[in-house]
Design an enzyme around this catalytic site. Structure first.
Site, mmCIF file in Angstrom:
data_model
loop_
_atom_site.group_PDB
_atom_site.id
_atom_site.type_symbol
_atom_site.label_atom_id
_atom_site.label_comp_id
_atom_site.label_asym_id
_atom_site.label_seq_id
_atom_site.Cartn_x
_atom_site.Cartn_y
_atom_site.Cartn_z
ATOM 1 N N ASP A 220 0.808 -1.224 0.000
ATOM 2 C CA ASP A 220 0.000 0.000 0.000
ATOM 3 C C ASP A 220 0.842 1.276 0.000
ATOM 4 O O ASP A 220 2.057 1.233 0.178
ATOM 5 C CB ASP A 220 -0.958 -0.013 1.205
ATOM 6 C CG ASP A 220 -0.269 -0.454 2.494
ATOM 7 O OD1 ASP A 220 0.974 -0.432 2.544
ATOM 8 O OD2 ASP A 220 -0.964 -0.827 3.448
ATOM 9 N N ASP B 270 -7.374 -2.613 14.300
ATOM 10 C CA ASP B 270 -8.767 -2.908 13.933
ATOM 11 C C ASP B 270 -8.860 -4.126 13.002
ATOM 12 O O ASP B 270 -9.910 -4.385 12.426
ATOM 13 C CB ASP B 270 -9.421 -1.686 13.276
ATOM 14 C CG ASP B 270 -8.772 -1.298 11.947
ATOM 15 O OD1 ASP B 270 -7.776 -1.932 11.539
ATOM 16 O OD2 ASP B 270 -9.277 -0.355 11.296
ATOM 17 N N HIS C 297 -7.064 -4.647 10.191
ATOM 18 C CA HIS C 297 -6.831 -4.460 8.753
ATOM 19 C C HIS C 297 -5.546 -5.133 8.277
ATOM 20 O O HIS C 297 -4.572 -5.246 9.003
ATOM 21 C CB HIS C 297 -6.879 -2.977 8.356
ATOM 22 C CG HIS C 297 -5.747 -2.126 8.838
ATOM 23 N ND1 HIS C 297 -5.926 -0.994 9.594
ATOM 24 C CD2 HIS C 297 -4.415 -2.209 8.633
ATOM 25 C CE1 HIS C 297 -4.764 -0.428 9.845
ATOM 26 N NE2 HIS C 297 -3.826 -1.144 9.275
ATOM 27 N N GLU D 244 -9.574 -1.889 5.396
ATOM 28 C CA GLU D 244 -10.254 -1.603 6.650
ATOM 29 C C GLU D 244 -11.461 -2.529 6.835
ATOM 30 O O GLU D 244 -11.905 -3.176 5.874
ATOM 31 C CB GLU D 244 -10.721 -0.140 6.637
ATOM 32 C CG GLU D 244 -9.587 0.869 6.590
ATOM 33 C CD GLU D 244 -8.830 0.993 7.919
ATOM 34 O OE1 GLU D 244 -8.770 0.024 8.694
ATOM 35 O OE2 GLU D 244 -8.290 2.085 8.175
HETATM 36 C C1 GLP Z 1 -0.358 0.193 8.529
HETATM 37 C C2 GLP Z 1 -0.032 -0.674 7.325
HETATM 38 C C3 GLP Z 1 -0.328 -2.146 7.591
HETATM 39 C C4 GLP Z 1 0.268 -2.552 8.923
HETATM 40 C C5 GLP Z 1 -0.351 -1.738 10.027
HETATM 41 C C6 GLP Z 1 0.157 -2.100 11.413
HETATM 42 O O1 GLP Z 1 -1.655 0.626 8.578
HETATM 43 N N1 GLP Z 1 -0.724 -0.257 6.167
HETATM 44 O O2 GLP Z 1 0.184 -2.936 6.544
HETATM 45 O O3 GLP Z 1 0.056 -3.920 9.155
HETATM 46 O O4 GLP Z 1 -0.041 -0.372 9.778
HETATM 47 O O5 GLP Z 1 1.271 -1.333 11.729
HETATM 48 P P1 GLP Z 1 2.271 -1.589 12.918
HETATM 49 O O6 GLP Z 1 3.111 -2.739 12.496
HETATM 50 O O7 GLP Z 1 3.054 -0.328 13.003
HETATM 51 O O8 GLP Z 1 1.453 -1.876 14.099
#
Ligand code: GLP
Length: 260
Positions: free
Chosen positions: A67, A136, A138, A143
Site C-alpha cells: 500500500d 482494527d 486491517h 479496513e
Molecule cells: C499500517 C499498514 C499495515 C500494517 C499496520 C500495522 O496501517 N498499512 O500494513 O500492518 O499499519 O502497523 P504496525 O506494524 O506499526 O502496528
C-alpha cells in the site's frame, strides 16, 4: 493456519527471516509481497543480515508492496516508498526495476491499480506475502468491511488507523485519508502469507483473527481460508489466544521434514 509463538519479537522475526531466506535460496527469482509499519522492521533487519553476513542474493527478487498513501510523493518522510528504502531496499542488492510500490501521486488511480494487479500476474504471482495487522484487524489498508474479493484499489482510512499511524507524521501534519492498497483478494492469491504481530496492543486483533468468526469486520480473519497462512507472534500478542499451548506444542514437535 499455523500459529508460531516465540518469546520475543526478535525471535519471531528471526523465524520469519529464515523462512524468507529459505525461499530466496531455493527460488532466487522469488516474488515477495512486503508490508510497512513498525512490525516488519525487525524482519527486514534479519533479511539485511542474511544478505550482508551470509551473502543471500536478492538481485533476482521482485517485490510488491501492499500500500501507499495517496498524495504523498515517494520522497515524503512518511511515504511507504521512503520507509521501504530506509528500512530495507537501500541495504539489499535488489534491482530498482524489480521493486513495486503503489504510486501515491498516480493521476489515474483506477488505471494505476489495474496495472499494479497486472504486474503481479506478469511476475508470476506473489510467492510469499509479508503482513502485519492493524489494531482494527486491517491487512494492508483493507479496513473493516473490505470485501474478501477486493483487488488493488483506493480505500478510505478508518479514524482508528489515522490515529494509530499519526506517529509516523510530524505534529500538526495530517495523515492522508485516502490510500491505495492491494485487496484482500490480491493478498489471498499469494502462495504463502506470513503475518507478524507483536505486543499486547495486537492481542485482541490476533485472537479475533485466528480464533474468532470469519468476518469482513475483521479483515485478517480472511486468512482462515488461506491454504498456507503462518502467523508469527510474540508472547504478548498471543496472550489472548485460547489454544496457545496447543500451537506451541505443535510447533515444538514438528517432524523434521516439516520444519523450516
Ligand atoms: C499500517 C499498514 C499495515 C500494517 C499496520 C500495522 O496501517 N498499512 O500494513 O500492518 O499499519 O502497523 P504496525 O506494524 O506499526 O502496528
Amino acid at each position: 493456519m499455523e500459529i508460531i509463538i516465540q518469546k520475543t519479537a526478535k525471535e519471531g522475526s528471526a523465524v520469519g527471516g529464515r523462512i524468507v531466506a529459505k525461499l530466496v535460496q531455493h527460488k532466487p527469482e522469488a516474488v515477495l509481497g512486503l508490508a510497512t509499519g513498525s512490525t516488519p522492521v525487525k524482519l527486514y533487519r534479519e533479511m539485511i543480515q542474511w544478505h550482508t553476513e551470509k551473502g543471500l542474493d536478492f538481485s533476482k527478487v521482485t517485490t510488491f508492496n501492499l500500500d501507499e498513501y495517496i498524495g504523498l510523493a515517494a520522497d515524503h518522510h512518511a511515504s511507504y516508498h521512503r520507509f521501504m528504502n530506509e528500512n530495507l531496499f537501500d541495504e539489499l542488492n535488489m534491482l530498482k526495476e524489480n521493486i513495486h510500490i503503489p504510486d501515491g501521486l498516480a493521476e489515474d488511480v483506477v488505471g494505476h491499480c489495474a496495472a499494479y494487479e497486472q504486474a503481479i500476474v506478469e511476475a508470476g504471482g506473489i510467492d510469499l506475502q509479508v503482513l502485519g495487522v492493524g489494531s482494527d484487524g486491517h491487512l494492508g489498508f483493507n479496513e473493516p468491511t473490505s470485501s474478501f474479493a477486493s483487488r488493488t484499489r483506493i480505500k478510505t482510512l478508518d479514524q482508528q488507523t489515522v490515529e494509530d499511524n499519526q506517529r509516523f507524521f510530524t505534529e500538526g501534519e495530517e495523515v492522508p485519508r485516502h490510500v491505495i492498497t492491494m485487496g484482500l483478494g490480491t493478498i489471498m492469491e499469494a502462495r504463502t502469507c506470513l503475518l507478524f504481530a507483536f505486543g499486547e496492543g495486537k492481542a485482541d486483533a490476533v485472537a479475533e483473527m485466528v480464533e474468532g468468526a470469519v468476518s469482513a469486520m475483521m479483515p485478517g480473519s480472511v486468512l482462515q481460508f488461506h491454504r498456507d497462512a503462518r502467523i508469527i507472534l510474540d508472547e504478548a500478542a498471543a496472550s489472548k489466544l485460547k489454544k496457545a499451548d496447543y500451537y506451541k506444542w505443535v510447533y515444538g514437535n514438528k517432524p523434521e521434514w516439516q520444519q523450516y
